[in-house]
Structure formats: structure tokens, C-alpha cells
Enzyme design. Structure first.
Site, PDB file in Angstrom:
ATOM      1  N   ASP A   1      33.709   0.866   0.133  1.00  0.00           N
ATOM      2  CA  ASP A   1      32.378   0.491   0.966  1.00  0.00           C
ATOM      3  C   ASP A   1      32.900  -1.018   1.360  1.00  0.00           C
ATOM      4  O   ASP A   1      30.880  -1.343   1.806  1.00  0.00           O
ATOM      5  CB  ASP A   1      31.270   0.767   0.239  1.00  0.00           C
ATOM      6  CG  ASP A   1      31.125   2.318  -0.371  1.00  0.00           C
ATOM      7  OD1 ASP A   1      31.057   2.529   1.420  1.00  0.00           O
ATOM      8  OD2 ASP A   1      31.068   2.729  -1.027  1.00  0.00           O
TER       9      ASP A   1
ATOM     10  N   ASN B   1      36.121  11.312  -1.892  1.00  0.00           N
ATOM     11  CA  ASN B   1      34.813  10.333  -2.307  1.00  0.00           C
ATOM     12  C   ASN B   1      34.956  10.816  -4.404  1.00  0.00           C
ATOM     13  O   ASN B   1      34.397  11.633  -4.506  1.00  0.00           O
ATOM     14  CB  ASN B   1      34.118  11.036  -1.719  1.00  0.00           C
ATOM     15  CG  ASN B   1      32.940  10.343  -1.932  1.00  0.00           C
ATOM     16  OD1 ASN B   1      32.581   9.426  -2.606  1.00  0.00           O
ATOM     17  ND2 ASN B   1      31.731   9.842  -0.694  1.00  0.00           N
TER      18      ASN B   1
ATOM     19  N   LYS C   1      34.277  14.577  -4.682  1.00  0.00           N
ATOM     20  CA  LYS C   1      33.808  15.542  -3.537  1.00  0.00           C
ATOM     21  C   LYS C   1      35.477  15.387  -2.487  1.00  0.00           C
ATOM     22  O   LYS C   1      35.710  14.075  -2.186  1.00  0.00           O
ATOM     23  CB  LYS C   1      32.714  14.446  -2.713  1.00  0.00           C
ATOM     24  CG  LYS C   1      31.272  15.307  -2.843  1.00  0.00           C
ATOM     25  CD  LYS C   1      30.089  14.458  -2.494  1.00  0.00           C
ATOM     26  CE  LYS C   1      29.109  14.348  -2.986  1.00  0.00           C
ATOM     27  NZ  LYS C   1      29.159  13.135  -4.121  1.00  0.00           N
TER      28      LYS C   1
ATOM     29  N   ARG D   1      37.621   7.008  -0.624  1.00  0.00           N
ATOM     30  CA  ARG D   1      36.691   5.851  -0.434  1.00  0.00           C
ATOM     31  C   ARG D   1      37.365   5.465  -1.825  1.00  0.00           C
ATOM     32  O   ARG D   1      36.361   6.009  -2.851  1.00  0.00           O
ATOM     33  CB  ARG D   1      34.942   6.861  -0.595  1.00  0.00           C
ATOM     34  CG  ARG D   1      34.185   5.823  -0.482  1.00  0.00           C
ATOM     35  CD  ARG D   1      32.470   6.595  -1.114  1.00  0.00           C
ATOM     36  NE  ARG D   1      31.736   5.818  -1.184  1.00  0.00           N
ATOM     37  CZ  ARG D   1      31.172   5.946  -2.527  1.00  0.00           C
ATOM     38  NH1 ARG D   1      32.395   6.425  -3.295  1.00  0.00           N
ATOM     39  NH2 ARG D   1      30.403   4.773  -3.511  1.00  0.00           N
TER      40      ARG D   1
END
Length: 162
Positions: free
Chosen positions: A119, A11, A18, A62
């Protein structure tokens, strides 16, 4: 096909990268929060962080924007990556960071299958009234303008938890 037993989740945020290594039950096996100086991944720092880890079975990235085409998770290959780079204009502050993280992690694990989760996918089923900007139809059609919705992965997680 059985589920991967070790998945590295990537991410790329606005100020950090992350990383979470999860087992088949989503338990966190390892975690790293690496700084993103000047908006780019420190490839040497990333390689050091992951150096002592066994190879993950899969990697999940992501990615902020999947455009109109990617409405769910997709296995990343050269064609998908090229198309994601074409969407930078739709999310210029976030898409480049996600793609930089994709490149950096791929350098460390070049043969591990990678999947992109978007997303924008959560909101892809918005009704036309919610997805349509209050602009002249000619503009919307000429430049393919529409609302996408963001933070969809967080919305999906919160929905499942609720």
C-alpha cells in the site's frame, strides 16, 4: 516469461481475510471472505476453503507497509519476510495481520511463488514537502521519521479506472 494463468490474491483486512482466485484476464474464478477471529487467520478454515482448488500459479499478498525499501512488488523469500516483520511498528494494526495471512497461505501452498504488493508503494514518490513531518530535523533524522501514505493499492486502482 508468460503471465500466470491462476493467481490467488490475499487481502488481510481488519475483520476478514479476502481471497480471490483470478484467471489471466483478472476474471474471478473463486472467492472467499473468511472471518479473522481474534485478529488471526483460522488456518483450518483456510485449508478447508482452499481444499478443492487446483494449485494456483502464483499468490499475490496485499501488505500494508514496505518501508523505504519496497517501492514496488517483490517476490517473497525468507529475507523479504524477515524485513517485513521489522516494519510492524510502522503499521501495528495491519502489518501483523498481513504477515499472519502470508504464513497461513504459505502453509497451504508452500511451493507456490508469492509476491508482496505494498500500500505504501503508490505514495513512495511523494515530494519531500508532503513526506516530511513538521518536527525538528534532528528527530526526523535520528528516528527516520517520514510520511508514507496509505491505501496506495486502492489509489492506484482508482487512478487506472479514472
Amino acid at each position: 516469461m508468460s503471465s500466470p494463468s491462476r493467481v490467488l490474491v490475499v487481502n488481510a483486512g481488519s475483520s476478514s481475510l479476502k481471497l480471490r482466485l483470478l484467471d489471466g484476464n483478472d476474471a474471478i474464478l473463486a472467492r472467499w471472505d473468511l472471518p479473522v477471529p481474534a485478529g488471526t487467520v483460522d488456518r483450518a478454515g483456510l485449508a478447508r476453503a482452499l481444499a478443492d482448488q487446483d494449485l494456483p500459479d502464483a499468490i499475490g499478498h496485499r501488505i500494508v507497509h514496505g518501508g523505504r525499501r519496497y517501492l514496488g512488488p517483490v517476490r517473497i523469500d525468507a529475507s523479504v519476510e524477515r524485513e517485513l516483520r521489522l516494519l510492524v511498528d510502522l503499521a501495528p494494526l495491519h502489518q501483523p495481520k498481513s504477515l499472519d495471512a502470508l504464513d497461513a497461505v504459505t502453509e497451504v501452498y508452500p511451493r507456490v511463488p508469492a509476491v508482496a504488493c505494498f500500500d505504501t508503494a503508490f505514495h513512495s514518490g511523494m515530494p519531500a514537502a508532503a513526506a516530511t513531518y513538521a518536527l525538528p530535523r534532528e528527530w526526523r533524522e535520528r528516528w527516520d521519521l517520514r510520511r508514507y501514505g496509505f491505501h496506495g493499492l486502492s489509489h492506484a486502482y482508482a487512478t487506472l479506472r479514472a
